[in-house]
Design a protein around this motif. Structure first.
Motif, PDB file in Angstrom:
ATOM      1  N   LEU A  99       0.852  -1.183   0.000  1.00 38.19           N
ATOM      2  CA  LEU A  99       0.000   0.000   0.000  1.00 38.19           C
ATOM      3  C   LEU A  99       0.892   1.239   0.000  1.00 38.19           C
ATOM      4  O   LEU A  99       1.653   1.465   0.940  1.00 38.19           O
ATOM      5  N   VAL A 100       0.819   2.028  -1.067  1.00 41.28           N
ATOM      6  CA  VAL A 100       1.695   3.178  -1.269  1.00 41.28           C
ATOM      7  C   VAL A 100       0.906   4.444  -1.003  1.00 41.28           C
ATOM      8  O   VAL A 100      -0.212   4.620  -1.512  1.00 41.28           O
ATOM      9  N   ASP A 101       1.507   5.324  -0.218  1.00 42.63           N
ATOM     10  CA  ASP A 101       0.916   6.624   0.092  1.00 42.63           C
ATOM     11  C   ASP A 101       1.856   7.708  -0.424  1.00 42.63           C
ATOM     12  O   ASP A 101       2.967   7.873   0.084  1.00 42.63           O
ATOM     13  N   SER A 102       1.437   8.427  -1.451  1.00 41.35           N
ATOM     14  CA  SER A 102       2.255   9.480  -2.047  1.00 41.35           C
ATOM     15  C   SER A 102       1.429  10.748  -2.198  1.00 41.35           C
ATOM     16  O   SER A 102       0.330  10.707  -2.771  1.00 41.35           O
ATOM     17  N   PRO A 103       1.925  11.890  -1.711  1.00 44.73           N
ATOM     18  CA  PRO A 103       1.159  13.146  -1.844  1.00 44.73           C
ATOM     19  C   PRO A 103       1.202  13.722  -3.254  1.00 44.73           C
ATOM     20  O   PRO A 103       0.505  14.703  -3.533  1.00 44.73           O
TER      21      PRO A 103
END
Length: 347
Positions: free
Chosen positions: A245-249
């Motif tokens: 699960l990737v969280d990138s702004p």
């Protein structure tokens, strides 16, 4: 010559002539029999390699860029075990059989192992009229150019990274709170089967022809290099067939990572009613309300153009449930099926 020596010499020559160990070369050579023997040896060798590949880990994964029908390929090591695939199918490669064939399986539930043509063989095997070199102009006759067919595969992570988008921009307070609630439930459900990572992918420049664009500033070049390093890190993190699960702004739409070889799974959380969206924005205390509402309208328009009833282009799933529990369960159900497809389950 002495009679005893002559008898010994004759018996030696007679034994040598009729030796079973050295029958000699036959004058009549059967080409068909030798060809059948060679095919049998190659078939059993391919069968042993196929069984051995089932016990090996995934070496790498590719995404097909064109269709392939293995049932019509006569040069396959085992015709009954040749994999056929469609464009955009994901394939796990476990082992290299020879210069023309890999051994792997399609990322699909209950899919079996088989032989996959290598990039070189498939490119030469399926050259169509679209892949033919363009006509040479008289102005460029003197220029030397090398034409090669398009690569039929695209190397991607073994497990596709998961990205949550919407209902507004990633820096919005509403989006952050909503994604936080979804992530907690998803990570709690999968446990050790899933990893969570924060990243800055999506901020670098796009590539053309497999090379970074030239003429960039030093700061932009450093961003590209950092993005390339993070892509390699994601590749390594997915080597154990775990969900990521990737969280990138920096990822606001699927187009932001189109230039990267990641092929993420995008889940779009969408609020169709603008009144409800404005109410949620006010309750979360979001500043710059007009800007967020304008972005929400832009995303809504883009989704209506790209997402149809039959095919959701760019997004794997669009979540429009009113309750958090229903939305979370839809995502979990899809990821559970995808995790099952990543692993080989023999029948």
């Amino acid at each position: 010559m002495h009679s005893v020596a002559r008898e010994n010499l004759q018996s030696y020559l007679h034994a040598y002539k009729h030796s079973k160990r050295e029958p000699g070369i036959r004058l009549m050579h059967n080409c068909d029999e030798d060809d059948q023997h060679r095919k049998r040896v190659e078939y059993f060798s391919a069968q042993r390699a196929l069984e051995h590949a089932k016990r090996k880990h995934v070496a790498f994964a590719v995404q097909a860029q064109r269709d392939y029908d293995g049932t019509v390929d006569e040069k396959s090591p085992m015709k009954d075990f040749t994999i056929s695939f469609k464009t955009n199918d994901f394939i796990h490669i476990h082992q290299k059989f020879n210069s023309d064939w890999w051994i792997g399986r399609i990322v699909r539930s209950h899919s079996e192992f088989g032989f996959v043509p290598t990039a070189k063989r498939l490119a030469n095997y399926m050259i169509t009229t679209e892949d033919q070199p363009p006509p040479i102009n008289e102005q460029h006759v003197q220029e030397k150019s090398i034409w090669e067919p398009k690569c039929p595969y695209r190397v991607v992570p073994i497990s596709r990274p998961i990205v949550l988008l919407g209902p507004t921009m990633q820096h919005s307070r509403l989006t952050q709170l909503l994604h936080l609630a979804l992530r907690e439930e998803i990570l709690k459900y999968f446990g050790d089967k899933m990893k969570y990572v924060k990243s800055d992918i999506g901020s670098g420049q796009q590539r053309t022809g497999g090379r970074w664009l030239r003429g960039l500033r030093e700061s932009e070049y450093e961003k590209c290099q950092d993005e390339n390093v993070e892509v390699e890190l994601i590749m390594r993190m997915t080597s154990k067939l775990k969900l990521l699960l990737v969280d990138s702004p920096n990822i606001h739409t699927p187009d932001d990572v189109q230039h990267l070889p990641l092929a993420p799974i995008f889940f779009l959380i969408r609020v169709s009613d603008q009144k409800i969206l404005c109410h949620l924005l006010r309750n979360t205390g979001t500043t710059r309300m007009a800007a967020d509402i304008e972005v929400a309208n832009m995303l809504n328009t883009m989704n209506n153009d790209r997402v149809g009833d039959e095919e959701m282009a760019g997004f794997e799933m669009v979540i429009e449930e009113n309750g958090l529990k229903e939305a979370t369960w839809r995502i979990i159900s899809y990821l559970e099926k995808y995790h099952h497809a990543l692993h080989y389950h023999p029948r």
